[in-house]
Scaffold this active site. Sequence first.
Site, PDB file in Angstrom:
ATOM      1  N   CYS A 108       0.823  -1.212   0.000  1.00  0.00           N
ATOM      2  CA  CYS A 108       0.000   0.000   0.000  1.00  0.00           C
ATOM      3  C   CYS A 108       0.861   1.268   0.000  1.00  0.00           C
ATOM      4  CB  CYS A 108      -0.981  -0.036   1.165  1.00  0.00           C
ATOM      5  SG  CYS A 108      -2.450   0.992   0.887  1.00  0.00           S
TER       6      CYS A 108
ATOM      7  N   HIS B 234      -3.948  -5.320   0.054  1.00  0.00           N
ATOM      8  CA  HIS B 234      -3.585  -5.879   1.359  1.00  0.00           C
ATOM      9  C   HIS B 234      -3.699  -7.405   1.377  1.00  0.00           C
ATOM     10  CE1 HIS B 234      -3.180  -2.181   3.787  1.00  0.00           C
ATOM     11  NE2 HIS B 234      -3.948  -1.687   2.831  1.00  0.00           N
TER      12      HIS B 234
ATOM     13  N   GLU C 250      -2.753  -9.309   3.637  1.00  0.00           N
ATOM     14  CA  GLU C 250      -2.996  -9.763   5.016  1.00  0.00           C
ATOM     15  C   GLU C 250      -4.457  -9.630   5.404  1.00  0.00           C
ATOM     16  OE1 GLU C 250      -3.330  -5.511   5.462  1.00  0.00           O
ATOM     17  OE2 GLU C 250      -2.028  -6.773   4.260  1.00  0.00           O
TER      18      GLU C 250
END
Length: 375
Positions: free
Chosen positions: A258, A344, A346
């Site tokens: 990001c 993202h 995660e």
Amino acid sequence: MKYQSRKKAIILLADGTVFHGKSVGDKEGTAFGEVCFNTGMTGYQEIFTDPSYFGQLMVTTNAHIGNYGTQAQEVESDSVKIAGLICKNFSYDYSRAIADKSLEAFLEDHALFAISDVDTRALVSYIRDHGAMNAVISTDVENLEDLKRRLAQVPSMEGLELASKVSVQNPYSVGEEGAAIKIAALDIGIKKNILRNLEKRGAHIKVFPYNAHFKDMEAWNPDAYFISNGPGDPEPLFDAINAAKEMIASGKPVFGICLGHQVIALANGVGTYKMHHGHRGINHPVLNLLTGKGEITSQNHGFAVKREEAESHPDLEVTHIHLNDGTLAGMKMKNRDVFSVQYHPEASPGPHDADYLFDDFFKMIEKNKAGAVPV
């Protein structure tokens, strides 16, 4: 209804447009920030505590917020980071067995002002048409001119450095000392679940402040470097950009997510820009150009890397493209073990299509440690 006399509230946008709602509970308050929206059906607690949202008024497009309460482990940082909450229906009661408190109590604990009963469909449609902009939410509905005056003084997100507002002040460690892999992470707004993903793969991570010097990170003798997500405009992050240049020059693997992705681009001389209204949600389609496969991803960003500049850069290869608008979603360096993504991997909650990126990072580290030639 738990509260019979909730206060009237308004959303005043920077262009003068007004939307109406009511206070959550019987609270009075005022909050300023850039108004944006997230389309996720779940994950409100993670959204509210994500450092990438610092300084933003969050519009949740899901019709019901708070219905499954909150749980102490489902946070991405130690505090709420959004500036205020805007929703359609706020649930004061919750029905999840493992929840430890209501969302109302959670927001009270963090002193966050929220309003509900807003026509969020109309508001989101307006933002999509006119772009993300500064706004104020307030129960001070009789003093519109004063709110306009105060709103005009709120700085634009473009050009705003916010990493210093959310970064750790002193280095700290995550994972077991003596682990086979050591990763130095530059915290420009890092999420806890990123650290969990690195730790569960057997890494010892040392997290450094946003303005850490490369020599201090290198003195720890890490095997690789990670540059985190975070809020605000990447261009003012001079310390992080300089550190990224030295990370790249070190020859060790570097992974950015990001805001970290944008910092790596800037370190390579590739520019960034503020998007019209950004990408925020957990169902964004991305095409992996290396495999030809589509991926569903979690995204949260209002800035992006200039795709044309990345494509024409002799040392960069574009690896992922956002399928909705063609924006750059991932890249790697051709002559270094350096790669980054705009989304993202995660995600929690959210799709796990991009989990492999952490595995790729660890494979890259192992090859580098073994002296393999970068691919």
